[in-house]
Design an enzyme around this catalytic site. Structure first.
Site, PDB file in Angstrom:
ATOM      1  N   GLU A  78      13.119  -9.502   1.406  1.00 39.77           N
ATOM      2  CA  GLU A  78      11.676  -8.257   1.649  1.00 39.77           C
ATOM      3  C   GLU A  78      12.739  -7.175   1.874  1.00 39.77           C
ATOM      4  OE1 GLU A  78      11.015  -9.041   6.400  1.00 39.77           O
ATOM      5  OE2 GLU A  78       9.993  -6.766   6.075  1.00 39.77           O
ATOM      6  N   ARG A  80      13.204   4.562  12.173  1.00 40.29           N
ATOM      7  CA  ARG A  80      12.363   5.617  12.544  1.00 40.29           C
ATOM      8  C   ARG A  80      10.861   5.036  13.985  1.00 40.29           C
ATOM      9  NH1 ARG A  80       8.862   4.709   6.608  1.00 40.29           N
ATOM     10  NH2 ARG A  80       7.671   6.768   7.367  1.00 40.29           N
ATOM     11  N   HIS A 102      13.365  -2.446   2.307  1.00 31.33           N
ATOM     12  CA  HIS A 102      12.419  -1.350   2.431  1.00 31.33           C
ATOM     13  C   HIS A 102      13.404  -0.764   2.122  1.00 31.33           C
ATOM     14  CE1 HIS A 102       9.274  -3.683   4.773  1.00 31.33           C
ATOM     15  NE2 HIS A 102       9.526  -4.212   5.073  1.00 31.33           N
ATOM     16  N   ILE A 103      12.604   0.477   1.880  1.00 29.45           N
ATOM     17  CA  ILE A 103      13.322   2.158   1.110  1.00 29.45           C
ATOM     18  C   ILE A 103      13.818   3.032   2.634  1.00 29.45           C
ATOM     19  CG2 ILE A 103      13.206   4.074  -0.783  1.00 29.45           C
ATOM     20  CD1 ILE A 103      10.683   2.562  -1.804  1.00 29.45           C
ATOM     21  N   SER A 104      12.800   3.178   3.113  1.00 32.27           N
ATOM     22  CA  SER A 104      13.516   4.089   4.393  1.00 32.27           C
ATOM     23  C   SER A 104      14.255   2.107   5.517  1.00 32.27           C
ATOM     24  CB  SER A 104      12.557   4.315   4.741  1.00 32.27           C
ATOM     25  OG  SER A 104      11.414   3.381   5.586  1.00 32.27           O
ATOM     26  N   PRO A 123       0.991  -1.291  -0.136  1.00 30.64           N
ATOM     27  CA  PRO A 123       0.148   0.304  -0.111  1.00 30.64           C
ATOM     28  C   PRO A 123       0.865   1.726  -0.338  1.00 30.64           C
ATOM     29  CG  PRO A 123       0.304  -0.957   2.439  1.00 30.64           C
ATOM     30  CD  PRO A 123       0.294  -2.221   1.335  1.00 30.64           C
ATOM     31  N   ASN A 124       0.597   2.551  -1.099  1.00 29.35           N
ATOM     32  CA  ASN A 124       0.491   3.684  -0.963  1.00 29.35           C
ATOM     33  C   ASN A 124       2.226   3.816  -1.771  1.00 29.35           C
ATOM     34  OD1 ASN A 124      -1.644   4.984   0.752  1.00 29.35           O
ATOM     35  ND2 ASN A 124      -0.168   3.768   2.631  1.00 29.35           N
ATOM     36  N   ASN A 160       8.333  -5.443  -1.251  1.00 30.88           N
ATOM     37  CA  ASN A 160       7.750  -4.378   0.408  1.00 30.88           C
ATOM     38  C   ASN A 160       6.776  -4.359   0.673  1.00 30.88           C
ATOM     39  OD1 ASN A 160       7.929  -2.226   1.038  1.00 30.88           O
ATOM     40  ND2 ASN A 160       9.084  -0.630  -0.091  1.00 30.88           N
ATOM     41  N   TYR A 199      11.966   8.832   0.757  1.00 30.02           N
ATOM     42  CA  TYR A 199      11.968   7.730   0.238  1.00 30.02           C
ATOM     43  C   TYR A 199      12.634   8.244  -1.606  1.00 30.02           C
ATOM     44  CZ  TYR A 199       8.054   5.606   2.947  1.00 30.02           C
ATOM     45  OH  TYR A 199       6.983   5.283   4.501  1.00 30.02           O
ATOM     46  N   ARG A 227       7.206   1.046  13.601  1.00 26.32           N
ATOM     47  CA  ARG A 227       8.162   0.211  12.263  1.00 26.32           C
ATOM     48  C   ARG A 227       9.323  -0.422  12.317  1.00 26.32           C
ATOM     49  NH1 ARG A 227       5.795   3.689   8.213  1.00 26.32           N
ATOM     50  NH2 ARG A 227       5.102   5.244   9.260  1.00 26.32           N
ATOM     51  N   ASP A 267       1.241 -15.565   6.780  1.00 27.89           N
ATOM     52  CA  ASP A 267       1.409 -17.337   6.793  1.00 27.89           C
ATOM     53  C   ASP A 267       0.768 -17.360   4.956  1.00 27.89           C
ATOM     54  OD1 ASP A 267       0.669 -16.986   9.026  1.00 27.89           O
ATOM     55  OD2 ASP A 267      -1.578 -17.176   8.882  1.00 27.89           O
ATOM     56  N   ARG A 274       5.713  12.698  -2.863  1.00 28.89           N
ATOM     57  CA  ARG A 274       6.154  13.623  -1.624  1.00 28.89           C
ATOM     58  C   ARG A 274       7.274  12.659  -0.708  1.00 28.89           C
ATOM     59  NH1 ARG A 274       1.767  11.950   1.759  1.00 28.89           N
ATOM     60  NH2 ARG A 274       2.625  12.407   3.478  1.00 28.89           N
ATOM     61  N   HIS A 313       4.037  -4.629   9.144  1.00 27.26           N
ATOM     62  CA  HIS A 313       4.240  -4.084  10.765  1.00 27.26           C
ATOM     63  C   HIS A 313       2.349  -4.385  11.078  1.00 27.26           C
ATOM     64  CE1 HIS A 313       7.426  -1.744   9.057  1.00 27.26           C
ATOM     65  NE2 HIS A 313       6.325  -0.788   9.184  1.00 27.26           N
ATOM     66  N   ALA A 335       3.310  -0.286   4.485  1.00 21.86           N
ATOM     67  CA  ALA A 335       2.943  -0.951   6.066  1.00 21.86           C
ATOM     68  C   ALA A 335       2.281  -2.006   6.350  1.00 21.86           C
ATOM     69  CB  ALA A 335       2.492   0.696   6.149  1.00 21.86           C
TER      70      ALA A 335
HETATM   71  O1  CA2 Z   1      10.779   2.032   3.948  1.00 23.69           O
HETATM   72  C1  CA2 Z   1       9.953   1.481   2.788  1.00 23.69           C
HETATM   73  O2  CA2 Z   1       9.731   1.031   1.667  1.00 23.69           O
HETATM   74  C2  CA2 Z   1       8.371   1.541   4.117  1.00 23.69           C
HETATM   75  O3  CA2 Z   1       7.831  -0.302   3.317  1.00 23.69           O
HETATM   76  C3  CA2 Z   1       7.375   1.936   3.190  1.00 23.69           C
HETATM   77  C4  CA2 Z   1       6.214   2.099   4.212  1.00 23.69           C
HETATM   78  C5  CA2 Z   1       5.960   2.365   5.068  1.00 23.69           C
HETATM   79  O4  CA2 Z   1       5.225   2.166   5.814  1.00 23.69           O
HETATM   80  C6  CA2 Z   1       6.586   1.227   5.257  1.00 23.69           C
HETATM   81  O5  CA2 Z   1       6.697   1.057   6.790  1.00 23.69           O
HETATM   82  C7  CA2 Z   1       8.566   1.205   5.153  1.00 23.69           C
HETATM   83  C8  CA2 Z   1       5.077   2.692   3.121  1.00 23.69           C
HETATM   84  C9  CA2 Z   1       4.896   3.467   1.801  1.00 23.69           C
HETATM   85  C10 CA2 Z   1       3.930   4.969   1.051  1.00 23.69           C
HETATM   86  O6  CA2 Z   1       5.545   5.584   1.065  1.00 23.69           O
HETATM   87  C11 CA2 Z   1       4.720   6.872   0.563  1.00 23.69           C
HETATM   88  C12 CA2 Z   1       5.520   7.480  -0.507  1.00 23.69           C
HETATM   89  C13 CA2 Z   1       5.719   8.810  -0.480  1.00 23.69           C
HETATM   90  C14 CA2 Z   1       4.750   9.497  -0.076  1.00 23.69           C
HETATM   91  C15 CA2 Z   1       4.103   9.035   0.631  1.00 23.69           C
HETATM   92  C16 CA2 Z   1       4.164   7.394   1.176  1.00 23.69           C
END
Ligand code: CA2
Length: 153
Positions: free
Chosen positions: A106, A115, A108-110, A13-14, A82, A26, A119, A95, A21, A88, A85
């Site tokens: 797995e 954080r 994660h970009i960040s 998601p997202n 990836n 990210y 997370r 499963d 942004r 978490h 959210a």
């Molecule tokens: O760091 C990552 O790749 C995450 O999987 C990104 C998720 C976050 O919930 C995880 O804790 C770590 C969020 C992806 C949302 O990405 C956005 C990008 C631009 C603006 C808003 C959200």
């Protein structure tokens, strides 16, 4: 004849918002940019790329089932994942990976460990072959390479 082998890259998601942004967290690449870098890496390794993003947990589970069946059929080597959210929160994704025995790296970009504490826990890590965290979108390239190396052993 060399059999065609693929690799899945699944995004939760997202992640469709990448590059729009929060560049300080990210980076500036969009999701189509990430798909392009994954395709370059997959092609370099002689792999077909199957790239998906969904904001829906059930859709991600369906792709995990599909990828797991295709690994068993010898058609793909595994999945870079990836889960956003859902990392978490989702016992269902945990499963699905466990149940299909899908080889997952797995990503994660960040750096989730720098954080918020919510997370810091991942339901995915215990069923992943490995995890790449905090290396930006380059983590996707590294994860494809890692899955490829695992597939050779
Ligand atoms: O760091 C990552 O790749 C995450 O999987 C990104 C998720 C976050 O919930 C995880 O804790 C770590 C969020 C992806 C949302 O990405 C956005 C990008 C631009 C603006 C808003 C959200």
């Amino acid at each position: 004849m060399i059999p065609v082998t693929g690799v899945y890259v699944l995004n939760g998601p997202n992640l469709n918002l990448l590059g729009t942004r929060r560049p300080e967290v990210y980076g500036t690449m969009t999701l189509p940019d990430v798909e392009e870098l994954c395709r370059e890496e997959a092609t370099r390794l002689g792999l077909d790329l199957i790239f998906h993003q969904s904001n829906h947990e059930g859709r991600l589970i369906d792709w995990i089932h599909e990828a797991g069946a295709r690994v068993k059929a010898g058609e793909v080597i595994g999945a870079v994942f990836n889960p956003g959210a859902y990392t978490h929160t989702s016992i269902a994704l945990h499963d699905a990976i466990e149940g299909t025995e899908l080889p997952v790296v797995e990503v994660h970009i960040s750096n989730v460990h720098r954080r918020e504490s919510f997370r810091h826990h991942s339901y995915i890590s215990p069923v992943a072959r490995g995890t790449i965290v905090g290396l930006g979108t380059d983590g996707y390239r590294l994860a494809i390479d890692a899955l490829h190396r695992m597939s050779l052993t």
